[in-house]
Design an enzyme around this catalytic site. Structure first.
Site, PDB file in Angstrom:
ATOM      1  N   TYR A  44       0.841  -1.191   0.000  1.00 24.60           N
ATOM      2  CA  TYR A  44       0.000   0.000   0.000  1.00 24.60           C
ATOM      3  C   TYR A  44       0.876   1.240   0.000  1.00 24.60           C
ATOM      4  O   TYR A  44       1.877   1.304   0.714  1.00 24.60           O
ATOM      5  CB  TYR A  44      -0.870  -0.007   1.263  1.00 24.60           C
ATOM      6  N   ASP A  59      -0.900  15.577   6.042  1.00 30.05           N
ATOM      7  CA  ASP A  59      -1.834  14.867   5.151  1.00 30.05           C
ATOM      8  C   ASP A  59      -3.100  15.698   4.951  1.00 30.05           C
ATOM      9  O   ASP A  59      -4.166  15.351   5.443  1.00 30.05           O
ATOM     10  CB  ASP A  59      -2.153  13.506   5.804  1.00 30.05           C
ATOM     11  N   ASP A  86      -3.361   5.308  -2.435  1.00 31.91           N
ATOM     12  CA  ASP A  86      -4.280   6.304  -1.881  1.00 31.91           C
ATOM     13  C   ASP A  86      -4.395   7.468  -2.869  1.00 31.91           C
ATOM     14  O   ASP A  86      -3.424   8.197  -3.097  1.00 31.91           O
ATOM     15  CB  ASP A  86      -3.687   6.780  -0.547  1.00 31.91           C
ATOM     16  N   ASP A  88      -6.580   9.922  -2.410  1.00 29.55           N
ATOM     17  CA  ASP A  88      -7.262  11.008  -1.692  1.00 29.55           C
ATOM     18  C   ASP A  88      -8.635  11.302  -2.331  1.00 29.55           C
ATOM     19  O   ASP A  88      -9.421  10.399  -2.516  1.00 29.55           O
ATOM     20  CB  ASP A  88      -6.379  12.266  -1.643  1.00 29.55           C
ATOM     21  N   HIS A 113      -7.776   3.959  -3.972  1.00 30.17           N
ATOM     22  CA  HIS A 113      -9.026   4.304  -3.291  1.00 30.17           C
ATOM     23  C   HIS A 113      -9.232   5.793  -3.382  1.00 30.17           C
ATOM     24  O   HIS A 113      -8.300   6.591  -3.320  1.00 30.17           O
ATOM     25  CB  HIS A 113      -9.098   3.773  -1.857  1.00 30.17           C
ATOM     26  N   GLU A 115     -11.892   8.927  -2.024  1.00 34.69           N
ATOM     27  CA  GLU A 115     -12.744   9.128  -0.839  1.00 34.69           C
ATOM     28  C   GLU A 115     -13.765  10.237  -1.038  1.00 34.69           C
ATOM     29  O   GLU A 115     -13.666  11.033  -1.981  1.00 34.69           O
ATOM     30  CB  GLU A 115     -11.853   9.423   0.380  1.00 34.69           C
ATOM     31  N   CYS A 123      -6.789  13.777   7.515  1.00 39.56           N
ATOM     32  CA  CYS A 123      -6.662  12.362   7.824  1.00 39.56           C
ATOM     33  C   CYS A 123      -8.027  11.854   8.280  1.00 39.56           C
ATOM     34  O   CYS A 123      -8.768  12.559   8.953  1.00 39.56           O
ATOM     35  CB  CYS A 123      -5.634  12.175   8.939  1.00 39.56           C
ATOM     36  N   ARG A 158     -13.855   4.918  -0.791  1.00 44.97           N
ATOM     37  CA  ARG A 158     -13.701   5.090   0.664  1.00 44.97           C
ATOM     38  C   ARG A 158     -14.772   6.053   1.153  1.00 44.97           C
ATOM     39  O   ARG A 158     -14.944   7.129   0.571  1.00 44.97           O
ATOM     40  CB  ARG A 158     -12.300   5.633   0.963  1.00 44.97           C
ATOM     41  N   GLU A 188     -13.978   3.871   6.483  1.00 43.64           N
ATOM     42  CA  GLU A 188     -12.963   4.627   7.218  1.00 43.64           C
ATOM     43  C   GLU A 188     -13.396   4.964   8.638  1.00 43.64           C
ATOM     44  O   GLU A 188     -14.564   5.272   8.896  1.00 43.64           O
ATOM     45  CB  GLU A 188     -12.623   5.914   6.440  1.00 43.64           C
ATOM     46  N   ASN A 210      -9.307  -0.241   7.897  1.00 41.98           N
ATOM     47  CA  ASN A 210      -8.063   0.518   8.031  1.00 41.98           C
ATOM     48  C   ASN A 210      -7.622   0.478   9.490  1.00 41.98           C
ATOM     49  O   ASN A 210      -8.160   1.204  10.325  1.00 41.98           O
ATOM     50  CB  ASN A 210      -8.298   1.959   7.562  1.00 41.98           C
TER      51      ASN A 210
HETATM   52  C1  LIG Z   1      -5.069   5.560   5.216  1.00 46.08           C
HETATM   53  C2  LIG Z   1      -4.705   6.990   5.173  1.00 46.08           C
HETATM   54  O1  LIG Z   1      -5.582   7.664   4.301  1.00 46.08           O
HETATM   55  C3  LIG Z   1      -3.300   7.185   4.591  1.00 46.08           C
HETATM   56  O2  LIG Z   1      -3.082   8.204   3.925  1.00 46.08           O
HETATM   57  O3  LIG Z   1      -2.453   6.337   4.848  1.00 46.08           O
HETATM   58  C4  LIG Z   1      -4.720   7.684   6.567  1.00 46.08           C
HETATM   59  C5  LIG Z   1      -3.909   6.957   7.600  1.00 46.08           C
HETATM   60  C6  LIG Z   1      -3.616   7.712   8.885  1.00 46.08           C
HETATM   61  O4  LIG Z   1      -3.506   8.942   8.876  1.00 46.08           O
HETATM   62  O5  LIG Z   1      -3.415   7.058   9.914  1.00 46.08           O
HETATM   63  C7  LIG Z   1      -6.176   7.883   6.978  1.00 46.08           C
HETATM   64  O6  LIG Z   1      -6.758   6.979   7.599  1.00 46.08           O
HETATM   65  O7  LIG Z   1      -6.741   8.929   6.651  1.00 46.08           O
HETATM   66 MG   LIG Z   2      -4.851   9.040   3.048  1.00 43.83          MG
END
Ligand SMILES: C[C@](O)(C(=O)O)[C@H](CC(=O)O)C(=O)O
Ligand SMILES: [Mg+2]
Length: 294
Positions: A44, A59, A86, A88, A113, A115, A123, A158, A188, A210
């Site tokens: 991943y 993030d 990811d 986004d 994925h 979202e 996040c 997602r 999520e 997740n």
């Molecule tokens: C899965 C996730 O989108 C990621 O970018 O890895 C994050 C992980 C995290 O910040 O712990 C998310 O859950 O948004």
């Molecule tokens: Mg992410």
């Protein structure tokens, strides 16, 4: 090349063969080699990971498609395992999403994925997330599905709706995404096993849990998750978090002690480093080449 399976086909096969399939975050090509060697079946690339590790950014949707594709190419260039990525919020409207599907496929990703957060995303485990309408999310999924250049490219929807709208609304969204052609659902920031069960009861497509640390979801075991019908378990940043703590310890120790003797035992040795790289097979080739030239 006729027998070579696409990355997407490999991911689909891995989901069929593993109950549940564990996907581990690999922040770079070298960690991907280690994950592959110890026996993982799927990798991943985390959006948070690209932002944090490659750019030193939070993030919050600040990295571009190209930024992510560069990291995809580095990882898929080094391993044979399928890589889920990811995406986004898809970097904009339908055309941007279509471009993401195409570019990520070309970079070697097995799937992505996408979202339902607004472009100013956070996040998934942080408070005060905002989500787009169900209709807009369905359009994101449709745009992804229509843009496939490889029929096996895996499209996962997602939903971040649980926090703001509750379980029923989140499942309604997941069902709408399934109907729009999503191959799987990423539920999520789920709080309980019962909630996962509700998702898996309602859906026909596979569901991903997740299991990210220090978030909203307890660190459920894969057996517990399999017990409620979860098909895929994600550990997006687990190794990254551990690497960061180890690196910090080394930097502090060198500063405090004037040498690294106190932390050498915590390091991967040169021999171990080389082993994952197959370093010696390269060196042997080099030796053989020079020998023939003599
Ligand atoms: C899965 C996730 O989108 C990621 O970018 O890895 C994050 C992980 C995290 O910040 O712990 C998310 O859950 O948004
Ligand atoms: Mg992410």
């Amino acid at each position: 090349m006729a027998n070579v399976k696409s990355a997407g086909a490999l991911l689909r096969q891995a989901i069929k063969d593993n109950h549940p399939l564990q996907l581990v975050g690999t922040i770079n090509a070298y960690t991907a080699l280690m994950a592959e060697r110890v026996g993982h079946k799927a990798l991943y690339l985390s959006g948070a990971g690209v932002a944090n590790a490659s750019f030193g950014l939070p993030d919050l949707g600040m990295t571009s498609l190209n930024d992510v594709c560069e990291d995809i190419r580095r990882i898929t260039g080094a391993t044979e395992l399928p890589l889920l990525v990811d995406a986004d919020t898809g970097w904009g409207g339908a055309f941007n999403i279509a471009r993401a599907v195409k570019e990520m496929t070309n970079a070697g990703a097995a799937g992505f994925h996408i979202e339902d957060q607004v472009a100013q995303k956070r996040c998934g485990h942080r408070p005060n997330k905002e989500i787009v309408s169900l209709e807009e999310m369905v359009d994101r999924v449709k745009a992804s599905v229509d843009a496939r250049t490889d029929e096996n490219f895996f499209i996962m929807a997602r939903t971040d709706a649980l926090q703001q709208q509750g379980l029923e609304a989140a499942i309604e969204r997941a069902l709408a995404c399934e109907a729009a052609g999503a191959d799987a659902i990423f539920a999520e920031a789920v709080y309980t096993l019962e909630q996962y069960q509700a998702f898996t009861n309602a859906l026909k497509v596979p569901v991903l849990a997740n299991i990210t640390e220090f978030g909203q979801t307890p660190l459920f075991n894969k057996a517990e998750l399999a017990g409620v019908g979860v098909d895929m378990v994600l550990y997006p940043l687990s190794a990254f978090r551990a690497m960061n703590k180890a690196a910090l310890n080394v930097y502090e120790s060198i500063l405090a002690n004037g040498d690294q003797k106190a932390v050498v035992d915590s390091m991967q040795t040169r021999a171990e480093l080389y082993d994952f790289l197959n370093y010696h097979s390269y060196e042997q080739k080099l030796d053989a080449l020079f020998a023939t030239k003599k």
